[in-house]
Scaffold this motif. Structure first.
Motif, PDB file in Angstrom:
ATOM      1  N   ARG A   1      -1.893   0.314   3.619  1.00  0.00           N
ATOM      2  CA  ARG A   1      -1.506   0.750   2.263  1.00  0.00           C
ATOM      3  C   ARG A   1      -2.677   0.684   1.296  1.00  0.00           C
ATOM      4  O   ARG A   1      -2.832   1.578   0.456  1.00  0.00           O
ATOM      5  CB  ARG A   1      -0.357  -0.144   1.757  1.00  0.00           C
TER       6      ARG A   1
ATOM      7  N   LEU B   1       6.746   3.907  -0.296  1.00  0.00           N
ATOM      8  CA  LEU B   1       6.152   3.084  -1.352  1.00  0.00           C
ATOM      9  C   LEU B   1       5.434   3.970  -2.370  1.00  0.00           C
ATOM     10  O   LEU B   1       4.574   4.772  -1.999  1.00  0.00           O
ATOM     11  CB  LEU B   1       5.172   2.083  -0.736  1.00  0.00           C
TER      12      LEU B   1
ATOM     13  N   TYR C   1       1.799  -6.318  -4.015  1.00  0.00           N
ATOM     14  CA  TYR C   1       3.157  -5.773  -3.947  1.00  0.00           C
ATOM     15  C   TYR C   1       3.850  -5.910  -5.301  1.00  0.00           C
ATOM     16  O   TYR C   1       4.490  -4.979  -5.795  1.00  0.00           O
ATOM     17  CB  TYR C   1       3.967  -6.495  -2.857  1.00  0.00           C
TER      18      TYR C   1
END
Length: 454
Positions: free
Chosen positions: A359, A437, A176
């Motif tokens: 993700r 994102l 992240y």
């Protein structure tokens, strides 16, 4: 390494009648843990006699690594364990070893950091703004690392960093942070589980206690790990923590207590008793503005628990965190064990881990929002938690107002200002979150070979 209840276990007279109402299906239990500060609720429940109060005779065993620990729970050698939050979820959906693991208790919030070597820190510093006192401004973005990674690439050197396990919070937090700074941490695919497809920074597994030595050897240039292994780098003079997970995502979920669904079904009263003891331990750790933390530090420094120097553990456990040597700052919520409903197993926490698996390609194909909700509810068990909490309240051992009795299991969306990339997280809308994102798989995308398709 084992901690035994010996003479105490022989005397049932030591178990108060106030705690003997549950008809325990099993009273001798073995729990596993990894040598990290956040195993504290297990140590406290043992040392403070909370397990004994419930009629439980517990052995705590340190495990070599997260895979050995998970295999021990699945195989029945361990009745339960201090686990990475991603482990019960990954096992239940069949990523890695398949088994239905549940969690009735969340062990803590925050508690991790990202550390880089001294050499990398020296190269990052010119890219970091400073405060009026000349110290670096926090939080530090991975944008400050990007030119360093580019330089290493141009010199033909892969930029290697360590994390503790493929489905660990540390892996997802490091990813992240890197992605928020424009660095790609790489994809997984069913054929390639290295997680390094298309990566700017190559992440690999290193067990937590080995992180400092691996950094010092130059095998990795940085790592993401829980305490005390970031502060250990500071004390050894070999590295600098650049960001804590509190700065990445304020009050993010961390470890959980995991048991098999079969254990919970066969031993419902024993499960309640365990959760009661762990809740009491969490309350003790946070009560009176962390007044018990130094006692907890001394406890954890014992070789049978974390086994690190008490000064190193205290550096983060008692409300401070040291970054560059001498740059110690107040971080009162670096370790949270009970405040902010830390012990309640929220579905939205589970969904966040699942979004990160999707993700980066560990979940290879798109799933509807309903799937995330269903998986979360099959693994996280707040109904067990609340039943245990109710018993504690009725016994006068916990306060009614300290538990979220009326929640639907989902936290309110995390506001943008509480997350490093300024992107709101709403656990009820996982696919919309993934779309928001900038780096990572979205929609129907899949990883095929070295490319993203769709």
């Amino acid at each position: 390494m084992k901690t035994f209840l010996t003479a105490l276990a022989a005397s049932t007279a030591l178990v108060s009648p106030a705690f003997a109402e549950l008809d325990l299906e099993k009273d001798e239990l073995t729990f596993g843990f990894i040598k990290l500060t956040d195993m504290a609720p297990l140590a406290v429940a043992y040392e403070q006699g909370y397990f004994l109060d419930e009629g439980l005779f517990v052995t705590l065993e340190a495990q070599a690594n997260w895979k050995v620990l998970l295999d021990g729970v699945i195989g029945g050698q361990l009745d339960g364990a201090h686990m990475l939050a991603g482990q019960p979820l990954a096992a239940t959906i069949g990523y890695g070893t398949e088994a239905h693991i549940i969690t009735p208790f969340s062990m803590d919030l925050n508690g991790n950091g990202i550390t880089v070597s001294n050499a990398v820190w020296d190269e990052m510093k010119p890219n970091i703004p400073t405060n009026a006192d000349g110290l670096p401004q926090h939080p530090i973005s991975a944008e400050a690392l990007a030119p360093v990674v580019e330089k290493y690439k141009s010199e033909g050197k892969p930029f290697n960093m360590g994390m503790v396990f493929p489905v660990s919070t540390h892996n997802y937090e490091l990813r992240y942070w890197l992605a928020a700074g424009g660095l790609h941490p790489g994809f997984y695919s069913p054929e390639n589980i290295t997680g390094q497809i298309g990566a700017d920074v190559l992440l690999s597994v290193t067990p937590p206690p080995q992180m400092p030595a691996t950094l010092e050897a130059g095998t990795i240039y940085g790592y993401s790990v829980g305490e005390p292994w970031n502060q250990a780098a500071v004390f050894k003079g070999i590295g600098v923590p650049v960001i804590t997970d509190y700065e990445l995502w304020k009050n993010n979920p961390e470890k959980v207590f995991g048991i098999t669904a079969e254990f919970a079904e066969e031993n419902p009263n024993t499960t309640l008793a365990v959760v009661k003891a762990l809740i009491r331990a969490a309350i003790w750790l946070d009560e009176n503005d962390n007044a018990n933390r130094m006692e907890a530090v001394e406890m954890l420094s014992k070789p049978e628990y974390v086994g690190a120097d008490a000064k190193v553990i205290a550096n983060s456990m008692t409300g401070t965190f040291e970054y560059e040597k001498g740059d110690k700052r107040e971080v009162p919520d670096f370790n949270v064990f009970f405040r902010y409903n830390a012990t309640y197993p929220f579905y939205s926490d589970a969904v966040w881990y699942l979004t990160q698996m999707r993700r980066w390609g560990q979940i290879a194909e798109a799933k509807p929002d309903s799937w995330y909700d269903e998986v979360a509810k099959s693994v996280y068990k707040p109904e067990i938690y609340l039943e245990a909490a109710r018993l504690l309240v009725d016994e006068g051992l916990a306060n009614e107002e300290d538990f979220p009795w009326d929640t639907d299991g989902y936290k309110a969306p995390t506001p943008a200002e509480d997350i490093i990339d300024g992107i709101t997280y709403d656990g009820k809308a996982p696919n919309a979150y993934l779309e928001s994102l900038p780096i990572g798989l979205k929609g129907e995308q899949t990883v095929v070979g070295t490319e993203v398709k769709g």
